[in-house]
Scaffold this motif. Sequence first.
Motif, short mmCIF file in Angstrom:
data_model
loop_
_atom_site.label_atom_id
_atom_site.label_comp_id
_atom_site.label_asym_id
_atom_site.label_seq_id
_atom_site.Cartn_x
_atom_site.Cartn_y
_atom_site.Cartn_z
N GLU A 106 46.28 50.46 44.61
CA GLU A 106 45.04 49.68 44.63
C GLU A 106 44.16 51.01 45.64
N ALA A 107 44.37 51.79 46.23
CA ALA A 107 43.23 53.01 47.09
C ALA A 107 43.12 53.73 45.44
N GLU A 108 43.54 53.91 44.84
CA GLU A 108 43.40 54.85 43.47
C GLU A 108 42.22 53.83 42.64
N LEU A 109 42.33 52.34 42.23
CA LEU A 109 42.30 51.97 41.93
C LEU A 109 40.84 51.56 42.11
N LYS A 110 40.50 51.32 43.57
CA LYS A 110 39.23 51.13 44.52
C LYS A 110 38.34 52.09 44.06
N SER A 111 38.99 53.71 44.60
CA SER A 111 38.03 54.02 44.46
C SER A 111 37.42 54.31 43.03
N SER A 112 37.96 54.38 41.78
CA SER A 112 37.66 54.85 40.87
C SER A 112 37.31 54.07 39.49
N ARG A 113 37.80 52.51 40.20
CA ARG A 113 37.70 51.03 39.72
C ARG A 113 36.64 50.98 38.48
N TRP A 114 34.89 51.55 39.54
CA TRP A 114 33.71 51.54 39.04
C TRP A 114 33.68 52.21 37.90
N SER A 115 33.91 53.78 38.08
CA SER A 115 32.86 54.62 36.81
C SER A 115 33.92 55.15 36.49
N LEU A 116 35.11 54.38 36.22
CA LEU A 116 35.69 54.06 35.38
C LEU A 116 35.22 53.71 34.07
N VAL A 117 35.04 51.97 34.64
CA VAL A 117 34.73 50.88 34.17
C VAL A 117 33.03 51.33 33.24
N SER A 118 31.90 52.53 34.09
CA SER A 118 31.07 52.21 33.83
C SER A 118 31.32 53.74 32.47
N LYS A 119 31.67 54.37 32.30
CA LYS A 119 32.58 55.32 31.07
C LYS A 119 32.77 54.72 30.26
N GLU B 288 43.71 47.97 33.72
CA GLU B 288 43.08 46.67 35.10
C GLU B 288 42.10 46.78 35.07
N ALA B 289 41.20 47.69 35.41
CA ALA B 289 40.03 48.23 35.99
C ALA B 289 39.02 47.51 35.13
N VAL B 290 38.90 48.27 34.30
CA VAL B 290 38.41 47.39 32.63
C VAL B 290 38.11 46.06 32.92
N GLU C 6 36.02 43.50 22.84
CA GLU C 6 37.11 44.92 22.13
C GLU C 6 37.83 46.08 22.68
N ASN C 7 36.45 46.32 23.58
CA ASN C 7 36.84 47.80 24.48
C ASN C 7 38.14 46.89 25.41
N VAL C 8 37.94 45.75 26.04
CA VAL C 8 38.70 45.40 26.83
C VAL C 8 40.58 45.38 26.25
N GLN C 9 40.49 45.17 24.53
CA GLN C 9 41.40 44.79 23.53
C GLN C 9 41.78 46.28 23.38
N ASN C 10 41.24 47.28 23.08
CA ASN C 10 41.59 48.89 23.23
C ASN C 10 42.44 49.28 24.16
N GLU C 11 41.55 49.32 25.22
CA GLU C 11 42.42 49.32 26.82
C GLU C 11 43.79 48.83 26.96
N LEU C 12 43.89 47.20 26.95
CA LEU C 12 44.95 46.99 27.22
C LEU C 12 46.33 47.06 25.62
N GLN C 13 45.75 47.50 25.05
CA GLN C 13 47.02 48.53 23.66
C GLN C 13 47.15 49.33 24.52
N ASN C 14 45.90 50.50 24.35
CA ASN C 14 46.78 51.13 25.86
C ASN C 14 47.25 51.25 26.38
N SER C 15 47.22 50.50 27.06
CA SER C 15 48.16 50.45 28.41
C SER C 15 49.74 49.56 27.66
N GLU C 16 49.62 49.05 27.21
CA GLU C 16 51.11 48.32 25.86
C GLU C 16 52.04 49.82 25.33
N MET C 17 50.91 50.17 24.63
CA MET C 17 52.04 51.81 24.19
C MET C 17 52.22 52.29 24.79
#
Length: 442
Positions: free
Chosen positions: A201-214, A237-239, A253-264
């Motif tokens: 959770e600590a990693e998610l909270k610290s990186s979530r907004w920068s990752l989503v922004s990118k 999960e952050a996205v 579409e971006n969310v679908q792509n990231e979920l697909q990457n996560s599943e793979m």
Amino acid sequence: MAASPLNVQPSVHARSNSLPSREHPMASQIDENLNRLRASQSASTSSSVGDKLNCLQDLYDYVDMFLQLPHTQQALAQEQQRKPVDELLDGFLLLLDVCGTAKDALLLTKEGTQELQSILRRRRGLEGLSNEVRKYFTSRKAARKAICKALKNLKHMENKLTTSSFSKDGETGAVIGTLKQVEAVIISVLESILTFISGPEAELKSSRWSLVSKLLHQKRVMCEEAEQNTNEIAYAEAVLRSFIKSGNTKHVENVQNELQNSEMCIRDLEEGLESFFRRLIKARVTLAFKATPLCFRNRRQLEPVEGIGGVSTSSSSIGHKLNGLQDLHECVDMFLQLPLTQQALVQEQHRKCTEELLDESLMILDVCSIAKDALISKTNETANAEAPLHSLIKSGNIKHIEYEQNQLQKSELCIQDLEEGLDGLFKRLIKARVTVLNILNC
């Protein structure tokens, strides 16, 4: 929770030049793989985790060959080494249990990811998606709780390993020392893998907004670069969290792509863990077999699957146990081929016990047949349930039909896997029974 460093140096550590039978290639290969794993960095991407799992598989291939060496078998069978060997066998059980926890966590995450992708394809709106997202994160919370417990067990195992004592003299001590080194490195690697799956959770909270922004605002090339340096599961999960909070459907579409990457990513990890899991079972059974070549003194040493979890609550955990039982019966077949085993079975004073074993094997075969028949019945029920769904689709009533079809397909695949596992066990049980009968009739 941060992973332990890979360069764990327990008090049982032996110098690499103390590895027995240095002229054997597997001795240097074990040393090389141990050094590779110690030197590797903490797993932060599925690629780095995959590299670790591949290295673990290579390591255990050489450990299996190491256990086949005559001097290794002689060392393990010595009575004064009974306590450290028992400790190693207990350690294997815990490692198997941890692997099972990791596989179950991946399965839960994959199923939730697939369901989210299905809802996004149907475009049922944010309301329906929000409910499913809550279910997903609830299941992830449960998975993290199980992982946290597994990490504590590994830490306890690591502490116990650093305080264990045994005679380090001669080749006998070198054999035990080598296996202890392997165990220590495996603990650290599994801690790293579990931490990756959990996605702290600590990693998610610290990186979530920068990752989503990118992901949502930078150019595609920059997004791909960001993805290469992050945990794919945590990134998706952050996205997903950002998408639900913003409510901006343009980013579906971006969310679908990231979920697909996560599943793979999850599928690759499942394959790696399953392969390592099977090697771990084989190594434990081999260790128990070589340590007690004349008889299996302790029943739990013969049955590694008995110590994995409790009551099976998922097809994945049942599949693990069926695979373990098949590996077990391959070793039982080897045990029945030993001359001393055959001599013991034909002795008149053992006739009653042998006949009881044969009667019990018939009962087990009967139970397997009942289970197989029940699965066939379930297959027919699933097939019959699909027909009304097809008619509803033709009539134009497609509300929730896709979801029901997916559930039926999952059920059918689950049944097929269980049928294959039961059939494999059934054949091995028959082979073992026929082998005993042939021994008695010689």
